[in-house]
Design an enzyme around this catalytic site. Sequence first.
Site, PDB file in Angstrom:
ATOM      1  N   GLU A 255       0.823  -1.212   0.000  1.00  8.07           N
ATOM      2  CA  GLU A 255       0.000   0.000   0.000  1.00  8.07           C
ATOM      3  C   GLU A 255       0.855   1.259   0.000  1.00  8.07           C
ATOM      4  OE1 GLU A 255      -3.957  -1.667  -0.001  1.00  8.07           O
ATOM      5  OE2 GLU A 255      -3.127   0.292  -0.466  1.00  8.07           O
ATOM      6  N   ARG A 259       0.628   3.809  -3.216  1.00  8.77           N
ATOM      7  CA  ARG A 259       0.014   5.116  -2.950  1.00  8.77           C
ATOM      8  C   ARG A 259       1.055   6.202  -2.747  1.00  8.77           C
ATOM      9  NH1 ARG A 259      -5.687   4.087   0.224  1.00  8.77           N
ATOM     10  NH2 ARG A 259      -5.692   1.811   0.052  1.00  8.77           N
ATOM     11  N   ASP A 388      -4.735  -9.798  -8.452  1.00  6.46           N
ATOM     12  CA  ASP A 388      -5.000  -8.823  -9.520  1.00  6.46           C
ATOM     13  C   ASP A 388      -3.808  -8.084 -10.136  1.00  6.46           C
ATOM     14  OD1 ASP A 388      -4.680  -7.384  -7.162  1.00  6.46           O
ATOM     15  OD2 ASP A 388      -6.647  -6.455  -7.193  1.00  6.46           O
ATOM     16  N   GLU A 522     -12.382   0.285 -10.152  1.00  4.41           N
ATOM     17  CA  GLU A 522     -12.003  -0.681 -11.203  1.00  4.41           C
ATOM     18  C   GLU A 522     -12.940  -0.703 -12.405  1.00  4.41           C
ATOM     19  OE1 GLU A 522      -9.960  -1.347  -7.591  1.00  4.41           O
ATOM     20  OE2 GLU A 522     -12.124  -1.438  -7.912  1.00  4.41           O
ATOM     21  N   THR A 608      -0.981   0.806 -10.320  1.00  6.32           N
ATOM     22  CA  THR A 608      -2.273   0.221  -9.948  1.00  6.32           C
ATOM     23  C   THR A 608      -3.088   1.145  -9.054  1.00  6.32           C
ATOM     24  OG1 THR A 608      -3.335  -1.869  -9.332  1.00  6.32           O
ATOM     25  CG2 THR A 608      -1.578  -1.057  -7.878  1.00  6.32           C
TER      26      THR A 608
END
Length: 628
Positions: A255, A259, A388, A522, A608
């Site tokens: 994360e 981010r 994913d 998404e 992503t």
Amino acid sequence: PHPKGKMPVATLLPFTATPNRKSASPTSFRLTEKFILLLVFSAFITLCFGAIFFLPDSSKLLSGVFFHSSAVETNTHTGPDSSDAGSAGNDDRLLAKIKKDHEKALLEAKDTLQKLPDVIQNDILADKAKVTKESMGKGGKDGNNLPFIEYHRPPGATGLEPQDPETRERRAKIKEMMKHAWDSYKRYAWGSNELRPVSKQGHSSNLFGDIKGATIVDALDTLYIMEMFEEFDAATDWVEKSLDFNVNAEVSVFEVNIRFVGGLLSAYYLSGKEVFRRKAVELGEKLLPAFKTPTGIPWALLNLKSGIGRNWPWASGGSSILAEYGTLHLEFMHLSRLSGNPEFAQKVMNIRKVLNRLEKPQGLYPNYLNPNSGQWGQHHVSVGGLGDSFYEYLLKAWLMSDKTDEEGKKMYYDALQAIETNLMRKSTNGLTYIAEWKGGLLEHKMGHLTCFAGGMIALGADGAPGDKTGHQMEQAAEIARTCHESYARTTLKLGPEAFRFDGGVEAIATRQNEKYFILRPEVIETYMYMWRFTHDPKYREWGWEAVQALEQHCRVEGGYSGVRDVYASSPNYDDVQQSFYLAETLKYLYLLFSEDDHLPFEHWVFNTEAHPLPVIRKDKTDRPNEVE
């Protein structure tokens, strides 16, 4: 206690007191010899550090001058960059560094006393070689030891107004939504990670440990591409003065990478402000200890202060997660490029090596891999959560390398073939979905997270082997349609977290704990890719439906909130405005209603978390940035 955690020196010292097993042998040292060695070693250390700190370094001074002027020149919409203010503080920092290095040298000297003479001999030779190599390899550096880079903004950082009046109006509406989300965060939660829009206060997720300001860093590039420059400057100012990574707490490596590292890298490439490059590299360096495992597969959780890592306690047999260790590649390639340090790229290339050695069940990649043994955990496979973005990063690594990363390309198309064979299914009424695979048995469920796959398959269709391009575009369109159905079949016209295809239902959530919507991007991401590749107007219509549902059911006076049940007649708010709502959902909506030359795919690849990173050109002429 972790075997890979750094052993504190104090615990090593008692061994000096215990008699050595080999004390009778003639090779062991007498005390006087130890003392002489210690003296020699100290002298060597002093010499090295003396050379580093007290010889005049003109290139350092010069590059400081260059940096300041180039930052001012490239910074179009604001005043001069303040990234090198406070030089008085630099002296204090230098003194602190000298002190720290001195203490480290003493500890190393004590440590050395416990080694055998031939080991010490080798260490000294290795250190000599390293110092020589470093002094040769490092040209002009700035105060943070970063190579001098001439900044060129890649094309399409901002875009022209759309020609069509309706599209222009819709795009302006999405900018207004961003303004509402940002202003609310600024008013009620400034500096916190996220906003609680109903109770109008800050919210902190434990994913970020004690790092603060996730929404600020995640939103930087969205503010920039929407030309909200005043807000962008306020955010930049906060990053410069308040963004601090020296936290004694565990963070999620994944994360924080997607981010924070991703957000800082994009902000640098869009604006050219040196503070973002500096912070991105600083954070990248703090994440490196996560790779200290027997295989080099990183831990999921890392204490940024102690450098001690571990995995999620719930993950199969202490495993690392495919989507976590597989979603570092894009950011780490750019970190190597901006820092001149090849270690970042080596770490992520090694992950590939480990994966290529392993036997894949049916050509599929299980979600769990043990970082100690290098073996798969449970054979669960998913293109949704836990899997994913690994697949996404294989494709994007190839695209970002200017299509030179052949290994990434092959791994992606092979994996996609295995997914099509083993996981893709059609429901009774013809909806294509991607199921989850559990040790050979299919669970006919598709997560909202899996809906990104429509966009991914469309993005990769052009490079597909053989004559598969058309086939993959059809697959992408079918997945987009299924995901649109998951929205259309709810009361609030927002999609559930997961939906099922069994027991007579299609594209509907049947379990209470799967009926929530947390402002996820998404489905909209897939609409954006499908629009770019086909220009079929239905994708813009579907995106506009989502905008209306968000405005009607998620917008509150204090921002935007997720909802607990998309099938309920009125929304029950979860009271969190996720940072990815500003980073991804609103950015993809804005791009859906923008022209194709705004962040064009031939120049930019999105991480992503929707942070755009420039393609690294193989020919030196068109590089957005040059590392010499």
